[in-house]
Design a protein around this motif. Structure first.
Motif, PDB file in Angstrom:
ATOM      1  N   PRO A  59       0.805  -1.234   0.000  1.00 42.40           N
ATOM      2  CA  PRO A  59       0.000   0.000   0.000  1.00 42.40           C
ATOM      3  C   PRO A  59       0.836   1.281   0.000  1.00 42.40           C
ATOM      4  N   GLN A  60       2.102   1.203   0.418  1.00 41.55           N
ATOM      5  CA  GLN A  60       2.939   2.395   0.509  1.00 41.55           C
ATOM      6  C   GLN A  60       3.816   2.607  -0.727  1.00 41.55           C
ATOM      7  N   LEU A  61       3.980   1.584  -1.548  1.00 44.13           N
ATOM      8  CA  LEU A  61       4.886   1.692  -2.685  1.00 44.13           C
ATOM      9  C   LEU A  61       4.309   2.574  -3.785  1.00 44.13           C
ATOM     10  N   PRO A  62       5.145   3.334  -4.488  1.00 44.49           N
ATOM     11  CA  PRO A  62       4.653   4.146  -5.607  1.00 44.49           C
ATOM     12  C   PRO A  62       4.289   3.261  -6.800  1.00 44.49           C
ATOM     13  N   SER A  63       3.667   3.859  -7.800  1.00 43.14           N
ATOM     14  CA  SER A  63       3.311   3.091  -9.000  1.00 43.14           C
ATOM     15  C   SER A  63       4.569   2.777  -9.815  1.00 43.14           C
ATOM     16  N   SER A  64       4.443   1.852 -10.723  1.00 49.02           N
ATOM     17  CA  SER A  64       5.600   1.433 -11.516  1.00 49.02           C
ATOM     18  C   SER A  64       6.105   2.546 -12.416  1.00 49.02           C
ATOM     19  N   SER A  65       5.205   3.442 -12.826  1.00 51.14           N
ATOM     20  CA  SER A  65       5.593   4.521 -13.732  1.00 51.14           C
ATOM     21  C   SER A  65       6.089   5.766 -13.014  1.00 51.14           C
ATOM     22  N   ALA A  66       6.012   5.766 -11.680  1.00 51.07           N
ATOM     23  CA  ALA A  66       6.423   6.956 -10.926  1.00 51.07           C
ATOM     24  C   ALA A  66       7.935   7.145 -10.995  1.00 51.07           C
ATOM     25  N   LYS A  67       8.337   8.407 -11.131  1.00 53.30           N
ATOM     26  CA  LYS A  67       9.770   8.726 -11.172  1.00 53.30           C
ATOM     27  C   LYS A  67      10.242   9.174  -9.797  1.00 53.30           C
ATOM     28  N   PRO A  68      11.403   8.703  -9.362  1.00 56.91           N
ATOM     29  CA  PRO A  68      11.869   9.063  -8.015  1.00 56.91           C
ATOM     30  C   PRO A  68      12.363  10.501  -7.953  1.00 56.91           C
ATOM     31  N   THR A  69      12.213  11.064  -6.781  1.00 59.02           N
ATOM     32  CA  THR A  69      12.775  12.400  -6.530  1.00 59.02           C
ATOM     33  C   THR A  69      14.177  12.234  -5.950  1.00 59.02           C
ATOM     34  N   GLU A  70      14.783  13.352  -5.536  1.00 60.43           N
ATOM     35  CA  GLU A  70      16.127  13.290  -4.960  1.00 60.43           C
ATOM     36  C   GLU A  70      16.117  12.810  -3.525  1.00 60.43           C
ATOM     37  N   ASP A  71      14.925  12.682  -2.969  1.00 60.90           N
ATOM     38  CA  ASP A  71      14.801  12.212  -1.587  1.00 60.90           C
ATOM     39  C   ASP A  71      15.249  10.745  -1.502  1.00 60.90           C
ATOM     40  N   PRO A  72      16.142  10.398  -0.580  1.00 58.21           N
ATOM     41  CA  PRO A  72      16.609   9.006  -0.464  1.00 58.21           C
ATOM     42  C   PRO A  72      15.475   8.011  -0.231  1.00 58.21           C
ATOM     43  N   GLU A  73      14.473   8.439   0.542  1.00 59.35           N
ATOM     44  CA  GLU A  73      13.335   7.536   0.788  1.00 59.35           C
ATOM     45  C   GLU A  73      12.577   7.240  -0.496  1.00 59.35           C
ATOM     46  N   SER A  74      12.429   8.272  -1.344  1.00 60.71           N
ATOM     47  CA  SER A  74      11.745   8.083  -2.625  1.00 60.71           C
ATOM     48  C   SER A  74      12.541   7.145  -3.532  1.00 60.71           C
ATOM     49  N   THR A  82       0.120 -16.772  -4.182  1.00 64.51           N
ATOM     50  CA  THR A  82       0.976 -15.598  -3.926  1.00 64.51           C
ATOM     51  C   THR A  82       0.703 -14.504  -4.946  1.00 64.51           C
ATOM     52  N   LEU A  83       0.558 -14.897  -6.208  1.00 68.11           N
ATOM     53  CA  LEU A  83       0.273 -13.916  -7.254  1.00 68.11           C
ATOM     54  C   LEU A  83      -1.065 -13.225  -7.009  1.00 68.11           C
ATOM     55  N   MET A  84      -2.076 -13.992  -6.640  1.00 67.24           N
ATOM     56  CA  MET A  84      -3.392 -13.401  -6.419  1.00 67.24           C
ATOM     57  C   MET A  84      -3.419 -12.537  -5.155  1.00 67.24           C
ATOM     58  N   GLU A  85      -2.568 -12.847  -4.189  1.00 69.29           N
ATOM     59  CA  GLU A  85      -2.452 -11.963  -3.022  1.00 69.29           C
ATOM     60  C   GLU A  85      -1.880 -10.605  -3.433  1.00 69.29           C
ATOM     61  N   CYS A  86      -0.914 -10.643  -4.351  1.00 69.71           N
ATOM     62  CA  CYS A  86      -0.364  -9.384  -4.865  1.00 69.71           C
ATOM     63  C   CYS A  86      -1.432  -8.602  -5.630  1.00 69.71           C
ATOM     64  N   VAL A  87      -2.272  -9.306  -6.376  1.00 66.54           N
ATOM     65  CA  VAL A  87      -3.381  -8.656  -7.085  1.00 66.54           C
ATOM     66  C   VAL A  87      -4.363  -8.051  -6.095  1.00 66.54           C
ATOM     67  N   LYS A  88      -4.557  -8.729  -4.995  1.00 65.32           N
ATOM     68  CA  LYS A  88      -5.567  -8.307  -4.022  1.00 65.32           C
ATOM     69  C   LYS A  88      -5.230  -6.983  -3.348  1.00 65.32           C
ATOM     70  N   VAL A  89      -3.958  -6.781  -3.001  1.00 65.34           N
ATOM     71  CA  VAL A  89      -3.591  -5.589  -2.218  1.00 65.34           C
ATOM     72  C   VAL A  89      -2.506  -4.765  -2.889  1.00 65.34           C
ATOM     73  N   GLY A  90      -2.168  -5.100  -4.133  1.00 62.78           N
ATOM     74  CA  GLY A  90      -1.017  -4.452  -4.763  1.00 62.78           C
ATOM     75  C   GLY A  90      -1.238  -3.018  -5.167  1.00 62.78           C
ATOM     76  N   ASN A  91      -2.488  -2.585  -5.309  1.00 65.67           N
ATOM     77  CA  ASN A  91      -2.770  -1.228  -5.766  1.00 65.67           C
ATOM     78  C   ASN A  91      -3.272  -0.395  -4.601  1.00 65.67           C
ATOM     79  N   ALA A  92      -2.380  -0.099  -3.682  1.00 64.85           N
ATOM     80  CA  ALA A  92      -2.717   0.688  -2.489  1.00 64.85           C
ATOM     81  C   ALA A  92      -3.897   0.072  -1.744  1.00 64.85           C
ATOM     82  N   GLY A  93      -3.904  -1.256  -1.664  1.00 64.87           N
ATOM     83  CA  GLY A  93      -4.961  -1.942  -0.933  1.00 64.87           C
ATOM     84  C   GLY A  93      -6.171  -2.321  -1.751  1.00 64.87           C
TER      85      GLY A  93
END
Length: 582
Positions: A83-98, A136-147
């Motif tokens: 739920p906390q991860l950014p989308s696959s297309s998101a570009k990182p900022t200079e922030d180390p956490e990002s 495992t794959l279906m669990e990722c489908v279940k909550v992979g998009n911010a829940g």
């Protein structure tokens, strides 16, 4: 002696080597488990993530225990972070956490890709392990998009499933039994299939037959590997879409089970609940129950829309012969009742019905449903139906359903007399050449025609209209080759072919034809014959029926003396039989 000692030494070394391998395997498995424990304990061990991903590669020589251990560790790591991860297309900022989050997201995408490859891999011969991978794959489908339901991951999986060149029946059966019971999984399956069919290149899927010819006689040999893969793709799409159970099997008032509770169907429900919150508090439980019914109706409406889009997109593809037949056979039962607008199938079915042959027979069921239940007007129905009456139809695989539909199409008392007479005369002419089982169904069809349409009873006993010479010469005015029902001259003919069935070699036919001697115009004293009792008949069914009959009198022949020849001289008076040696 030296060779014996050396061979003994080799065996000892080999035994030590096997022991070392077993120890190494045990240590390696504990090392894999330790890598997972470290990854879950602290970010300091994040570099263990790509190491664990390497164990998911089936091309490596790692034991299956490593794969399972790595799989469990990676699932435990990614699930709380999704739920906390950014989308696959998101570009990182200079922030180390990002930067860190983006990197973890890329590894999660690699993990998903590994899961899809594992699920579809023929090398994974352990079904229990394949089920763990699928879960495992279906669990990722279940909550992979911010829940919420991750449609992108699921689309990748369905896309890989459809484009697979390997056998995937086991995986599809697992999907059907374990996940197609969830309404949102079915919903996104329809969406994915519709996307895939829209992006297909029709030229790659096209078969080598023209839609204006009978596919049974067409050459279906493929010309290129690209086309072969396109045909396989169409077959795979049909294999998946035909396995999805329809929504109505759950019942209209059922509580639809969701794989992800906060999925696509709950958004509108949440909006409605906010608007009507005050009202619900006033009206209590009664309002809540009515809101549930509205939610079910909304789900049904959305599902029908996606179902219709997926099937209509699929039916626009050039279907291979075997898929074409499977679709036509099941269309009236598995597709038409669940379409948002069944008239959308009009072009597909009329085009199929115009092809002729067995394809027309298969398309007739669905076309009849559209005409009787959905108001479709098809003026050429009886012309095409008349053209299908050929001797080959009496040995066709789907003849039973065809004869029942033929009887239903001729049931209306509003049919003009010339049309009913043309069908009766065409059927009676076929009675001269068809097998005995065909003769039985023809008699049943003509029986119903004469009972429903008293205006054609003149065919049973056609009176002489002054054309004495014509009648004596044996001219039948009926034109069997004419395709225009107005010009067949059936009303000027008679059912003399049926009269010949009185002396048919098959006893059931000669017995059944006597039913036409009754006055069928008196509807109160007669009943229609059930065509389904005769439509699927064959030599085998006639034989089984005959041996079950109890015969009261059996004709017998006795010879007082042993016969010396097959025929006696009195059998052929005036004939002389001589051998060629005389």
């Amino acid at each position: 002696m030296t060779s014996i000692q050396s061979s003994s030494k080799k065996r000892k070394n080999k035994g030590l080597g096997d022991n070392n391998k077993r120890k190494k395997k045990h240590q390696d498995l504990s090392d894999v488990r330790k890598l997972g424990e470290q990854l879950l304990s602290s970010r300091a061990h994040i570099n263990n993530l790509p190491l664990l991903l390497n164990f998911l590669d089936l091309k490596s020589s790692y034991p299956r225990e490593f794969l399972l251990e790595s799989l469990l560790s990676l699932q435990s790591f990614f699930t709380p972070l999704l739920p906390q991860l950014p989308s696959s297309s998101a570009k990182p900022t200079e922030d180390p956490e990002s930067i860190y989050q983006t990197w973890v997201r890329s590894k999660f995408d690699d993990f998903v890709q590994c899961l899809i490859q594992l699920a579809l891999s023929p090398s994974l011969d352990e079904e229990a392990l394949r089920e763990v991978v699928m879960d495992t794959l279906m669990e990722c489908v279940k909550v992979g998009n911010a829940g919420t339901f991750h449609s992108s991951i699921y689309h990748k999986f369905i896309h890989s499933l459809v484009y697979s060149t390997e056998e995937y029946d086991t995986l599809l059966n697992l999907l059907v039994t374990k996940y197609f019971k969830y309404i949102d999984v079915r919903y996104f399956t329809y969406i994915s299939l519709e996307k895939i069919t829209r992006t297909l290149d029709v030229k790659d899927c096209q078969a080598n037959y023209s839609p204006d010819t009978d596919p049974e006689s067409a050459n279906t040999k493929l010309e290129s590997p690209a086309r072969a893969s396109g045909q396989l793709l169409v077959c795979n799409i049909h294999h998946v879409i035909s396995k999805i159970p329809p929504l109505e099997q759950l019942g209209e008032n059922s509580e639809y089970e969701m794989w992800n509770g906060s999925g696509v169907f709950s958004k509108e429900g949440k909006t409605k609940s906010k608007k009507t919150k005050g009202t619900e508090e006033k009206q209590g439980e009664v309002k809540k129950s009515s809101n549930d019914v509205a939610s079910s109706a909304n789900i049904s409406k959305k599902m029908k829309l996606k179902f219709s889009k997926a099937w209509m997109s699929f039916l626009r593809l050039p279907l291979p012969i075997d898929v074409y037949k499977e679709v036509l056979v099941a269309l009236h039962q598995t597709v038409i009742p669940y379409l948002s607008n069944p008239i959308l199938l009009c072009d597909f079915l009329t085009r199929s019905y115009d092809i002729g042959g067995v394809i027309s027979v298969m398309a007739l069921s669905s076309l009849f449903v559209l005409m009787t239940e959905h108001g479709l007007e098809y003026p050429n129905l009886y012309v095409k139906l008349y053209a299908l009456l050929e001797p080959s139809i009496f040995i066709a695989k789907h003849r039973a359903k065809f004869f029942q539909l033929l009887d239903s199409c001729l049931k209306s008392p509003l049919l003009p007399a010339y049309l009913a007479a043309s069908f009766a005369k065409k059927l009676s002419r076929l009675a001269l050449t068809v097998p005995p089982s065909g003769g039985l169904v023809i008699i049943a069809l003509i029986h119903n025609l004469l009972r429903r349409h008293p205006s054609i009873n003149c065919l049973v006993h056609q009176e002489d209209d002054g054309e004495t010479e014509t009648v004596k010469s044996g001219i039948d005015h009926f034109n069997n080759e004419e395709t225009d029902l107005l010009k067949t001259n059936a009303m000027r003919s008679s059912l003399w072919e049926i009269d010949t069935l009185r002396h048919h070699y098959c006893p059931p036919v000669s017995r059944f034809v006597l039913s036409l001697e009754n006055d069928l115009t008196v509807r109160s004293k007669t009943t229609e014959v059930a065509i389904k009792d005769f439509s699927s008949g064959s030599y085998a069914t006639i034989f089984k029926e005959e041996i079950r009959r109890r015969v009261k009198q059996v004709p017998l022949a006795f010879n007082k003396t042993t016969p010396t020849s097959l025929f006696s001289e009195t059998d052929f008076a005036g004939w002389i039989f001589q051998s060629s040696d005389c």
